[in-house]
Design an enzyme around this catalytic site. Structure first.
Site, PDB file in Angstrom:
ATOM      1  N   THR A 123       0.810  -1.221   0.000  1.00 35.49           N
ATOM      2  CA  THR A 123       0.000   0.000   0.000  1.00 35.49           C
ATOM      3  C   THR A 123       0.846   1.275   0.000  1.00 35.49           C
ATOM      4  OG1 THR A 123      -0.188  -0.360   2.386  1.00 35.49           O
ATOM      5  CG2 THR A 123      -2.078  -0.966   1.040  1.00 35.49           C
ATOM      6  N   GLU A 124       2.104   1.166   0.451  1.00 36.00           N
ATOM      7  CA  GLU A 124       2.997   2.329   0.434  1.00 36.00           C
ATOM      8  C   GLU A 124       4.425   1.853   0.209  1.00 36.00           C
ATOM      9  OE1 GLU A 124       2.940   5.089   3.667  1.00 36.00           O
ATOM     10  OE2 GLU A 124       0.812   4.842   4.036  1.00 36.00           O
ATOM     11  N   ASN A 125       5.096   2.439  -0.760  1.00 35.31           N
ATOM     12  CA  ASN A 125       6.527   2.211  -0.954  1.00 35.31           C
ATOM     13  C   ASN A 125       7.070   3.329  -1.825  1.00 35.31           C
ATOM     14  OD1 ASN A 125       8.583   0.459  -3.128  1.00 35.31           O
ATOM     15  ND2 ASN A 125       9.102   0.633  -0.975  1.00 35.31           N
TER      16      ASN A 125
END
Length: 305
Positions: free
Chosen positions: A204-206
């Site tokens: 979901t976040e990188n």
């Protein structure tokens, strides 16, 4: 921890040693209630999924041959990811968290642990309340044992008895905390596979930020970061990790917690000084477009006709 322990983030409470644990306890129970609500009321009709998104770095032992360092690295992961994931996937807080916080609470003369406990009914209610696991991941640390002197005022930060180190050769294009260490992501994903029964994972976040304005929009380091981390996800897929999707963080420069607009994670540069907030594509936009259109790394030998 930053909202309820150090007060750096909203709501700015400094409830040392217990605030973060209490807040997390309520989050986990509330998450389970939402999952059950959806499961009982809407799932049959909508066939949707409810999961949780957790952010965690990877902790690598300084000396992989040292049991002490390996134990410290294990604590790093359990006090970050395991804190929330273990109750949801296995029914309770990690044993090492219960042991360490309990031991330190007893040393302080407290009658009960600063880490709250789940009742038998709550453990059953919470376990299995995730149809997928969202993972936010940015960086890695080397970890070793560090004994903090006995403190009357203890904290989440000192409870795990470890020190975090970085390799000075790791690229660090943005803030002090964010080093580019792609191999740590593959190890984290494999840890999740082993610990939690190979759940369905959505990244979901990188991504990576820059703290200096780059007027030429030449974010070559972001291209290298995305390339390295996405490549490690591909390796994890080959390892059998069940990664279903990936989201780069983030589309636009935006408000970043207590850093405000000074930390820029966006693929698109925003001119915050202009009342119209115009958007300008950084070099990473073109690169990421190619990855999306190829659904993978484009073949460098392919000739566009």
């Amino acid at each position: 921890e930053k909202g309820y322990e150090t007060g750096e983030h909203a709501p700015g409470l400094k409830l040392g040693g217990c605030g973060a644990y209490k807040a997390a306890h309520h989050i986990i129970k509330t998450h389970a209630k939402v999952w059950h609500s959806y499961n009982n009321t809407w799932r049959r009709e909508q066939r949707g999924m409810v999961g949780i998104s957790l952010t965690s770095g990877w902790g690598e032992p300084v000396d992989p041959h040292s049991q002490t360092d390996r134990d410290a690295a294990e604590r790093y992961i359990q006090f970050h990811l395991g804190w929330f994931a273990n109750p949801i996937y296995r029914g309770d807080y990690p044993e090492v968290m219960k042991n360490y916080v309990g031991k330190k609470s007893a040393q302080q003369g407290l009658g009960t642990s600063r880490l709250p406990t789940f009742s038998v009914q709550e453990k059953t209610y919470i376990k299995g309340t995730s149809d997928f696991l969202g993972i936010g991941h940015f960086t890695t640390r080397y970890v070793l044992q560090k004994n903090f002197p006995f403190l009357q005022v203890s904290s989440y930060h000192t409870d795990h008895d470890l020190a975090e180190l970085v390799d000075p050769n790791w690229p660090a294009p943005g803030p002090k905390w964010l080093y580019s260490v792609p191999w740590g992501f593959r190890r984290l994903l494999n840890f999740i596979k082993t610990q939690y029964g190979n759940p369905l994972i959505y990244v979901t976040e990188n991504g990576v930020s820059e703290t200096l304005q780059c007027p030429q929009l030449c974010d070559e380091w972001r291209i290298q970061y995305l390339k390295g981390y996405i490549n490690e996800i591909l390796k994890a897929l080959n390892d059998g990790v069940n990664v279903k999707g990936y989201t780069a963080w983030s589309l636009l420069d935006k408000f970043e917690w207590n850093k405000g607009f000074s930390e820029r994670f966006g693929l698109y540069h925003i001119d915050f000084n202009n009342k119209n907030k115009p958007r300008y594509p950084k070099a990473s936009v073109d690169y990421y477009k190619k990855i999306i259109s190829a659904n993978g790394f484009p073949n460098p030998r392919e000739v566009m006709s």
